[in-house]
Design a protein around this motif. Structure first.
Motif, short mmCIF file in Angstrom:
data_model
loop_
_atom_site.label_atom_id
_atom_site.label_comp_id
_atom_site.label_asym_id
_atom_site.label_seq_id
_atom_site.Cartn_x
_atom_site.Cartn_y
_atom_site.Cartn_z
N HIS A 151 3.24 -42.91 11.29
CA HIS A 151 2.59 -41.53 11.09
C HIS A 151 1.47 -41.92 10.15
O HIS A 151 1.67 -42.63 9.28
N ALA A 181 0.59 -40.21 8.01
CA ALA A 181 0.56 -39.78 6.31
C ALA A 181 1.43 -40.69 5.69
O ALA A 181 1.79 -40.85 4.65
N GLN A 231 0.02 -42.10 2.17
CA GLN A 231 0.31 -40.94 1.30
C GLN A 231 1.46 -40.98 0.76
O GLN A 231 1.78 -40.74 -0.42
N PHE A 287 2.63 -41.40 -3.23
CA PHE A 287 3.60 -40.56 -3.79
C PHE A 287 4.75 -40.95 -4.23
O PHE A 287 4.93 -40.73 -5.60
N ASP A 314 9.85 -32.24 -5.21
CA ASP A 314 8.96 -32.61 -3.95
C ASP A 314 9.51 -33.66 -3.08
O ASP A 314 9.27 -33.34 -1.80
N ASN A 328 12.03 -32.50 -1.29
CA ASN A 328 11.97 -31.34 0.22
C ASN A 328 11.05 -32.06 1.07
O ASN A 328 11.03 -31.58 2.43
N LEU A 329 10.14 -32.79 0.79
CA LEU A 329 9.43 -33.61 1.90
C LEU A 329 10.26 -34.28 2.79
O LEU A 329 10.26 -33.99 4.19
N LYS A 376 12.65 -31.35 4.57
CA LYS A 376 11.75 -30.28 5.54
C LYS A 376 10.95 -30.59 6.15
O LYS A 376 10.48 -30.23 7.27
N TYR A 377 10.00 -31.68 5.51
CA TYR A 377 8.52 -31.80 6.47
C TYR A 377 8.42 -32.92 7.08
O TYR A 377 7.31 -32.95 7.79
N LYS A 422 6.00 -20.88 -1.14
CA LYS A 422 6.51 -21.00 0.46
C LYS A 422 6.93 -22.44 0.83
O LYS A 422 7.81 -22.52 1.43
N LEU A 423 6.16 -23.46 0.21
CA LEU A 423 6.64 -24.82 0.75
C LEU A 423 7.59 -25.41 -0.04
O LEU A 423 7.96 -26.24 0.25
N ASN A 424 7.81 -24.89 -1.37
CA ASN A 424 8.76 -25.50 -2.59
C ASN A 424 8.19 -26.80 -2.67
O ASN A 424 8.94 -27.90 -2.80
N ILE A 425 6.78 -27.12 -2.88
CA ILE A 425 6.15 -28.18 -3.33
C ILE A 425 5.37 -27.97 -4.26
O ILE A 425 4.58 -26.86 -4.18
N LYS A 426 5.60 -28.43 -5.41
CA LYS A 426 4.95 -28.22 -6.73
C LYS A 426 3.77 -29.11 -7.18
O LYS A 426 2.82 -28.65 -7.58
N SER A 427 3.89 -30.47 -6.78
CA SER A 427 2.84 -31.36 -7.31
C SER A 427 1.70 -31.40 -6.38
O SER A 427 1.79 -31.30 -4.99
N ALA A 456 0.01 -34.25 -5.69
CA ALA A 456 0.41 -35.34 -4.71
C ALA A 456 1.31 -35.01 -3.69
O ALA A 456 1.30 -35.49 -2.41
N GLY A 457 2.54 -34.09 -3.84
CA GLY A 457 3.38 -33.64 -3.07
C GLY A 457 2.54 -32.99 -1.86
O GLY A 457 2.74 -33.14 -0.57
N VAL A 467 0.74 -34.96 0.73
CA VAL A 467 1.64 -35.57 1.79
C VAL A 467 1.84 -34.58 2.87
O VAL A 467 1.98 -34.68 4.07
N TYR A 468 2.13 -33.16 2.34
CA TYR A 468 2.59 -32.20 3.14
C TYR A 468 1.43 -31.84 4.13
O TYR A 468 1.24 -31.56 5.26
N MET A 486 -1.09 -33.73 5.26
CA MET A 486 -1.32 -34.95 5.85
C MET A 486 -0.23 -34.75 7.08
O MET A 486 -0.53 -35.15 8.23
N LEU A 487 1.06 -34.68 6.76
CA LEU A 487 2.18 -34.33 7.76
C LEU A 487 1.75 -33.34 8.70
O LEU A 487 2.11 -33.52 9.75
N LEU A 489 -7.42 -38.66 6.70
CA LEU A 489 -7.48 -39.55 5.77
C LEU A 489 -8.93 -39.76 5.30
O LEU A 489 -9.28 -40.05 4.21
N LEU A 499 -9.88 -37.41 2.64
CA LEU A 499 -9.22 -37.39 1.22
C LEU A 499 -10.22 -38.55 0.54
O LEU A 499 -9.89 -38.37 -0.77
#
Lengths: 237, 194
Positions: free
Chosen positions: A112, A114, A117, A121, A181, A184-185, A188-189, B169-174, B176-177, B180-181, B183-184, B190, B193
């Motif tokens: 993938h 991503a 990253q 991370f 995080d 959750n990644l 969920k993601y 909404k996403l439940n991602i705080k950082s 960096a996280g 990744v979201y 990108m996914l 890339l 970034l």
């Protein structure tokens, strides 16, 4: 069971059966499995562990609502430091390498855009945990040891007087956020993959680590820091 | 409190009949009735009724999707049916009212429908809005609140609100996280970034 208070007359095997997380916990006191039908108190006496201290740790770890009150003044700070250092050892030598290996394995088979990253991370998160532990080992714990020596009448002056234990507290949240995080990644993601069971195992390990680190932080925030503050006040009224 | 309703139906006899039936039940307050579909979408947006009764011939499948996308709207769709419709046409509706249903049957259907709605959590739509995506893109490029604010011509306060909503909404705080979201989900490439 989890919310009930563990007592010394309970069998050690019953403690483990009630909550398997206690297995890792008791190793931090130098207790190994294979203790037969001995009670907690018996084992503590054999191993020269203060039973009260052992019970305090167990109750803090197994019940998220347990808050130590009057027992706090009986806590031996030296024992506490040893215990915390043993926990650090476990994270560094066991838990983190295990998760790193599993995660590396998972990412290795993932295809993938991503991926880099995600790797970054993850690496950064692990690095932060390690730095946090090193900071405590090299700065915070020696400070507490020195304070302990001073309060026992051994004169220590290494120029660290301005450094107060308050600095301990602010550093936990960041690590907790990133771990949440990461979970959750993965939950969920990240797109579905054929390695679903490896993924589940990683997530399980992360939940376990999260809980353990959370308790570790609680122990520092609710037990160690109040104790050290008391010592600071007594030394510099 | 009665549920608010809009009725869209070409036939005056049927439309008036529906209005009478619904109002006499005491369960519905009709905020609008219309014989034409031209401005229906705008009217639904403006009044945000709890339920829209509509002749399936007056809307298409995209109508509902459009509604869902443009607002966090909880409007239920009920079809008023008296001619033959394709099964796929009726699939977009939450309930189907047949013109020869008895009064009791109609009210039973609607009662069940409204109850179902009440049990739903208030905000089930956790997808990001277009603006939140804009903020997210700049955020993961490493921009500060201030830079995002001048880049999008919004106040820093608004940037913070968007960030708070994104995290919730996403439940991602950082950051960096979130990177990744992004990108996914191919929100950012890339090259962007670097």
């Amino acid at each position: 069971m989890k919310e009930s208070i563990i007592t010394g007359s309970m069998k050690m095997a019953a403690l483990v059966a009630a909550d398997p997380r206690s297995m890792v916990l008791i190793t931090r006191f130098g207790i190994d499995l294979g203790f037969g039908d001995k009670t907690i108190k018996q084992i503590c006496q054999e191993k020269n562990i203060q039973t009260d201290f052992f019970l305090l740790m167990v109750n803090i770890f197994l019940s998220s609502t347990f808050f130590p009150n009057q027992k706090l003044k009986n806590v031996d700070v030296k024992l506490l430091l040893t215990y915390l250092a043993n926990s650090h050892e476990y994270y560094i030598r066991e838990k983190i390498p295990l998760i790193q290996a599993m995660f590396g394995n998972y990412l290795g088979r993932m295809d993938h855009p991503a991926k880099p990253q995600l790797q970054t991370f993850f690496d950064e998160y692990i690095q932060e945990v390690i730095e946090h532990i090193e900071y405590e080992e090299q700065v915070a714990f020696p400070y507490v040891s020195n304070l302990l020596a001073s309060s026992e009448g051994v004169a220590v002056n290494d120029g660290r007087e301005s450094y107060g234990i308050r600095i301990f507290e602010e550093r936990h949240t960041n690590i907790e956020d990133k771990l949440s995080d990461l979970k959750n990644l993965l939950i969920k993601y990240l797109p579905p993959s054929s390695d679903r069971f490896l993924r589940i195992r990683i997530i399980n390990e992360l939940f376990d680590l999260e809980q353990d680190l959370g308790n570790h932080a609680r122990l520092e925030d609710q037990v160690l820091i109040p104790l050290v503050e008391q010592m600071e006040k007594q030394l510099n009224p | 409190m009665p549920a608010s309703a809009i009725i869209a139906e070409h036939s005056e006899i049927i439309r008036k009949g529906m209005v009478q039936l619904l109002e006499s039940s005491g369960l519905f307050a009709i905020v609008r009735e219309t014989p034409c579909s031209a401005s229906l979408y705008d009217q639904v947006r403006r009044h945000q009724p709890d339920i829209l009764f509509v002749n399936p011939a007056m809307i298409d499948g995209a109508f509902r999707d459009k509604l869902k996308k443009t607002q966090e709207l909880q409007t239920r769709l009920a079809a008023i049916v008296y001619s033959l419709h394709d099964e796929s046409t009726l699939k977009v509706f939450d309930e189907v009212i047949l013109v020869n249903d008895s009064r009791a049957k109609i009210l039973r259907k609607l009662n069940a429908l409204m109850k179902e709605k009440a049990q739903e959590p208030a905000n089930t739509d956790l997808s990001l809005t277009a603006r939140e995506v804009d903020v997210l893109k700049l955020l993961v490029k490493g921009m500060s609140n201030k830079e995002i604010s001048s880049g999008l011509f919004i106040s820093t306060h608004t940037v913070m609100t968007h960030r708070k909503n994104i995290t919730q909404k996403l439940n991602i705080k950082s950051v960096a996280g979130l990177t990744v979201y992004a990108m996914l989900n191919s929100l950012i490439s890339l090259e962007e970034l670097d």
